[in-house]
Design an enzyme around this catalytic site. Structure first.
Site, PDB file in Angstrom:
ATOM      1  N   ARG A   1       0.867  -1.183   0.000  1.00 36.23           N
ATOM      2  CA  ARG A   1       0.000   0.000   0.000  1.00 36.23           C
ATOM      3  C   ARG A   1       0.894   1.220   0.000  1.00 36.23           C
ATOM      4  NH1 ARG A   1      -2.464   0.970   5.467  1.00 36.23           N
ATOM      5  NH2 ARG A   1      -1.098   2.785   5.392  1.00 36.23           N
TER       6      ARG A   1
ATOM      7  N   HIS B   1      -3.820   4.548   4.354  1.00 37.30           N
ATOM      8  CA  HIS B   1      -4.907   3.575   4.353  1.00 37.30           C
ATOM      9  C   HIS B   1      -6.127   4.155   3.639  1.00 37.30           C
ATOM     10  CE1 HIS B   1      -7.906   0.725   5.604  1.00 37.30           C
ATOM     11  NE2 HIS B   1      -8.588   1.679   6.200  1.00 37.30           N
TER      12      HIS B   1
ATOM     13  N   TYR C   1       3.156   5.578  11.878  1.00 41.95           N
ATOM     14  CA  TYR C   1       3.430   4.184  12.180  1.00 41.95           C
ATOM     15  C   TYR C   1       4.359   3.462  11.224  1.00 41.95           C
ATOM     16  CZ  TYR C   1      -0.502   3.644   8.916  1.00 41.95           C
ATOM     17  OH  TYR C   1      -1.325   3.717   7.830  1.00 41.95           O
TER      18      TYR C   1
END
Ligand SMILES: Cc1ncc(C[n+]2csc(CCOP(=O)(O)OP(=O)(O)O)c2C)c(N)n1
Ligand SMILES: Cc1ncc(C[n+]2csc(CCOP(=O)(O)OP(=O)(O)O)c2C)c(N)n1
Ligand SMILES: [Mg+2]
Ligand SMILES: [Mg+2]
Lengths: 327, 370, 327, 370
Positions: free
Chosen positions: B261, B265, B274
């Site tokens: 990815r 998100h 993160y």
């Protein structure tokens, strides 16, 4: 009109069979519904006559049952799912509440999901935990579902067929302690010609107080009405829990001025609450007393040696009737 | 005792290297004709553009949310182009590339993310089910649909296959595992296509699973394999193979498309909290579009004119996306009640009528204020 | 008493932090609660300060979250579980309703399960499907659970600590559209000394009508009360939904004679029904009108461009108030 | 591509043949000393007797239901005797043999099936959790408990391990698969002990799974193995090994104990409707008790006196079970409200008080009628 003596359980079986004969898209699926015919034998004989493609013994996974039923419905089938006992519905809560109930609206009507979820429900058979619950309020609070229950073999025979014919998802609650009750079933005619599953029924006429019950409690309600020789009690068998046929209920309450609602489910946030709220709003000036609810306590269903105390019985209903007249 | 705790890197089916070299695979035939590859390149570029426009539209407040497919184009176009018209696909919420292959318009895709509908298109028109947000749910729908295909007797060389898409995170969900099992036990014609983009929002795939995902299938009794998810040739070839197996009654397959990815998100997410930016850097070198371009150039299958033509098409698409998004009509208040039930519903019909009266009461008082 | 300006979200964060400092058995678990601090950042900083053993990023499986939390509680921990959004609770329905809620009774008190389930709930943030639901009635119908919600930062700070300290399972509903509302929080004192989480609060005194609301609707209720210059409206913030603090509600209704209940959840079988039924039963002779319910429609939560029409707003509440006075 | 669709019969760990011959296994040391084996024999005989008495009591109306362990004694006594006192067990509803090993009395077991309680014993007193009826739920509780053990730092050679029991049917349930995954990802000290008795009520295990159950573990990244579930030596040895691995921080193991449900599912069930009696016949030849007896005789470890002594003990136990069952006191009506909450609950406390008044009103009117 042909009439046959059938137990309530056999009447559902006969209704299922007829629905399967009438429409090759009707499937039966669930745990042990095949060779065994279900733990209550409600699907008895169907596997033998319709084979494993139409009577599917599923893996032991309720979310899987409802989830794959949705997929089958999308492919044009009409699955009738059996959840073995009320207490085992909850693993399927997500697929039922979030998918099954909402997919028609989500798709703006492009998806039609005629899935029936049959659930033997309620107490009174001396069973172990999770086998005696009454989860109807979880369903009636969920938009997109229809919820019905039956109190006698005739309704059982017709309403299961109507539920299957209905293009909406229907939760079909079967009062398991009444499976063995017998009565004449008129099997002539067609489901469309029978009383619609959405209609309530005045099971006993009366003038002083309306007693609303459904499923397993209708019998108790009728006994209570008989036992009360002082008052003339009208008993309404709801049949459909979502939507409720309020026309029938309001008409009765406006005549009698008093309402008691009885169910096995815990009282708090139970269906009785909704009925009480709506009746009070619509019949405010007709009510001579507040709506009295008689139901299960707000506890987990107790061990079977206590269930006679947990389940509303004739005395508890009459106590509710007395409380109404005390106003 | 079968011990698979060791995390050795498993075999990965790859037909096109990051440098754009085509390496034929014995099990997965693929014919990289110029037309075919140019078509795939065009698909990849256009969906990336559609996606980028949608992200921008969200930034401008035109969409409530967007889940970007950036980096996953090859997995989606490869598998999407492997589908036959009669096949049915059950996506999660990020499969804009598959939607593209199924003829779902950008307009329909944007509608859901704009909040004008919870659906957006006719699943039967495209044989592409609605996006499903609740993780894992659609894997059971796909399996049930595939069981219906079996009952219709629609298997055979030209039969119907079903595919369902989900992420690495979804493999943790009970429903997904139940779907694996229902599919296996029933030998249902369904392909489980997992895009392992290595993240479930902020959780890396080690928090979701201890074994490589494709191995899950063997535990349920059906084949699983890992494919380079950034290799459109390989994704197409392995998906075509798995679909054909399903079609011909050989049951389910789990395909793990190993990808990344590259973006957030969704537009609500902030991945800097993160994950390290070097990770994304590294994956940029494996870009699914760059390697197809390299291949086309290396093989002399496309010239500058071709690439300019695709870019121009992308420009036009971008403009169209922007215009069409803004033109999406808002639903009417009474649409709240639309199609909740198929048949008349005394209670809801009354509620709707009361709300209509309520709305009308304002019209009298305040004109068109509402 | 020290006072700090905090948003409601930050107040929960501060309450969680303090609970974790006070008791090493308190754990935080859920999807993305670790490094990310949750999608709403409610657990922000906890992972950094308490580490992965106490702030657990779980696999993406809600049944697993609640199921393992039960096991952790059996081992003496106090897990605080985050469900990422209301619509994602349902995969955990079985573990919550059938295990968590019932295990204490099943074990005759030998098992104590101090599990908190935090759920950001309700609409109003323009989200996609499943991100705006109000599932409180499913919980209030489930014996064995306590259910609370908060309407302001002060309550958020204290009630999360009280929920964690409580030896019963608590569903802690967080009004997500109020996460960014700011107010002074008095962080001195102790959770035990703060207003108990079971108590309702009169948020605004009034004499003509009682307006009951909770969570995200308290703010709307207060605005409606202000806007109605003709009547003096008393606003009660329930805070605890199960059990409801009926003493406070009855006292108010007996004074005002009228009650409107507002919530975002669908009206049918919603918590408003239970409140209407009980208030009517207990305050029958005080009521000058039936209890009026204002809530979400009995449909799935609509796409975000329609949510302003779905959610009860000031006008819909005042319409309810008018309907009450029309009796 | 890992293809495991072929259903070849997998390897089965066996230490004691149906003829009672002890065959040492290189990986699973076992020391069949006379005392040890005689003790196991006694366990097996006594729990079978307890079970048979309970079935009879149900027939006489003294119990509402009973789930018989007939045929599964070795799996339960073997694994149960592998547990250390500090270990925690999470059963389903058929683990009377494990309960026996954990010191749960027959009285406590009968109480639930008689309907005088939904629980029956103190889980902490025995380190044996309550029976769990909803299939699969307890696997997650066990995993969570094991995560607690990790957090307590209670691992090491003398540390704490957790075991959970479930059936072949339970492997279909989402919860069980989520538990496998949580345990794997967290490397939790939990042993998953599946008694594959080949039936889930009327459904044979082919309807539940396409692959041998023990293989499921590899898909989640931890070891799985199949053991002869009618071989008490092997069950003990492999469980001890798996518990030790867990204890020492090496994470979960799935043990599939291959056995057979020789009786009905429960006393409510009628297996003649769905399975051939020859199948049960075949398994009777693999009886878990007979082979231990053969071993004892063959090795001269026990004489007729010993066997007569055990039989006499069984007689006595049977009598005790009958007496104790009938003596179980009925709960009082107000017990309905018992321990629903740990802390005062205004509403329920009031409901309880009202019900007490209601009950009292009958006492006045009808004396002790209620
Ligand atoms: C049942 C459920 N729980 C939580 C969420 C919130 N959520 C949305 S996407 C997501 C992560 C999904 O990760 P993955 O499956 O890897 O798919 P990806 O987003 O990476 O494509 C989560 C937790 C959800 N949509 N459904
Ligand atoms: C969630 C759930 N669904 C259905 C049931 C009803 N039920 C009780 S036992 C059983 C079969 C269990 O089979 P298995 O897991 O193999 O265990 P066994 O009974 O053979 O020991 C079923 C379907 C249940 N208890 N829980
Ligand atoms: Mg992912
Ligand atoms: Mg079994």
């Amino acid at each position: 009109m042909s009439g046959t003596e059938l137990t309530l359980g056999k009447a559902i079986n006969a209704g299922l069979r007829r629905a399967m004969e009438d429409d090759p898209k009707v499937l039966v699926m669930g745990e042990d519904v095949g060779r065994l015919g279900g733990v209550f034998r409600i699907t008895d004989g169907l596997y033998k006559d319709f084979g494993p493609d139409r009577v599917i013994d599923t893996p032991l996974a309720e979310s899987g049952i409802i989830g794959t039923a949705i997929g089958l419905a999308m492919r044009g089938y009409r699955p009738v799912c059996e959840i073995q006992f009320d207490g085992f519905f909850f693993p399927a809560a997500d697929q039922t509440f979030t998918q099954l109930a909402k997919l028609r609206a989500r798709s703006e009507g492009r998806l039609t999901l005629p899935v029936v979820i049959r659930i033997p429900y309620g107490g009174g058979i001396g069973a172990v935990e999770h086998h005696s619950e009454s989860p109807e309020a979880y369903f009636t609070h969920t938009a997109g579902l229809r919820v019905v229950t039956v109190a006698n073999p005739e309704d059982a025979y017709w309403m299961i067929q109507q539920a299957i014919a209905c293009d909406d998802p229907v939760v079909f609650l079967e009062p398991k302690r009444r499976y063995w009750d017998k009565a004449t079933v008129h099997t002539g005619g067609s489901p469309a010609a029978a009383t619609p599953m959405g209609a309530a029924r005045v099971a006993r006429a009366g003038t002083d107080l309306t007693l609303v019950a459904y499923g397993p409690m209708v019998k108790v309600a009728l006994q209570a009405a008989e036992a009360d020789t002082e008052h003339s009690i009208e008993v309404v068998d709801l049949r459909s829990l979502s939507p409720v046929d309020y026309d029938t209920v309001f008409e009765s309450v406006r005549r009698t001025g008093r309402l008691v609602v009885a169910h096995e489910a815990p009282v708090t946030s139970g269906l009785g609450a909704e009925i009480a709220a709506r009746v009070t709003e619509s019949c405010f000036y007709h009510l001579e007393a507040p709506v009295i609810r008689v139901g299960g306590f707000d506890t987990p269903y107790p061990p079977s040696r206590l269930e006679e105390h947990y389940l509303p019985d004739l005395d508890r209903i009459l106590d509710g009737v007395d409380r109404s007249f005390a106003f | 005792m079968s011990d698979s705790t060791a995390r050795e890197e498993p075999e990965l089916v790859q037909l096109l290297t990051p440098d754009g070299e085509y390496v034929p695979h014995p099990d997965y035939p693929f014919d990289p004709t110029p037309d075919h590859v140019r078509g795939l390149y065009r698909d990849l570029v256009l969906v990336r553009r559609l996606d980028a426009e949608a992200v921008a539209l969200q930034r401008q407040g035109e969409l409530g949310l967007w889940a970007s497919l950036l980096g996953q184009e090859a997995a989606q176009i490869g598998s999407g182009r492997a589908l036959q018209p009669q096949d049915m696909a059950f996506p999660s919420y990020r499969e804009h590339g598959v939607a593209w292959c199924r003829g779902v318009t950008h307009r329909d895709l944007l509608a859901m993310f704009r909040g004008v509908t919870n659906g957006g298109w006719d699943p039967y028109e495209h044989n592409f089910h609605l996006y499903t947000i609740v993780i894992g749910s659609q894997t059971l729908h796909a399996t049930g649909y595939a069981m219906g295909v079996q009952r219709d007797g629609a298997l055979g060389p030209d039969g119907t296959a079903v595919i369902t898409y989900f992420g690495d995170g979804a493999t943790s969900q009970g429903d997904t595992n139940e779907a694996f099992n229902y599919a296996a036990v029933n030998n249902a014609p369904v392909v489980f296509f997992c895009q392992n983009n290595q993240w479930a929002i902020s959780e890396p795939s080690e928090r979701q699973t201890r074994a490589p995902i494709y191995r899950r299938a063997a535990g349920f009794g059906f084949p699983g394999l890992r494919v380079d998810g950034n290799d459109v040739f390989a994704c197409l070839a392995v998906t075509r193979d798995a679909l054909q197996r399903a079609r011909e009654g050989q049951g389910p397959t789990l395909i793990e498309a190993f990808t990344y990815r590259m973006g957030a998100h969704t537009t609500s997410d902030d991945p800097t909290r993160y994950r390290a930016s070097e990770e994304a850097e590294e994956w940029r070198r494996k870009d699914p579009i760059a390697r197809v371009r390299s291949y086309l150039v290396r093989e002399g299958m496309a010239d500058d004119d071709f690439f300019a033509g695709v870019d121009a098409e992308a420009e036009k698409l971008g403009e169209q996306v922007r215009t069409d998004c803004r033109a999406l009509p808002d639903p009417a208040p009474l649409d709240i009640f639309r199609e909740v039930y198929a048949e008349p519903h005394s209670h809801l019909d009354q509620q709707r009528a009361e709300f209509a009266d309520y709305l009308a009461s304002f019209e009298g008082a305040e004109g068109a204020a509402r």
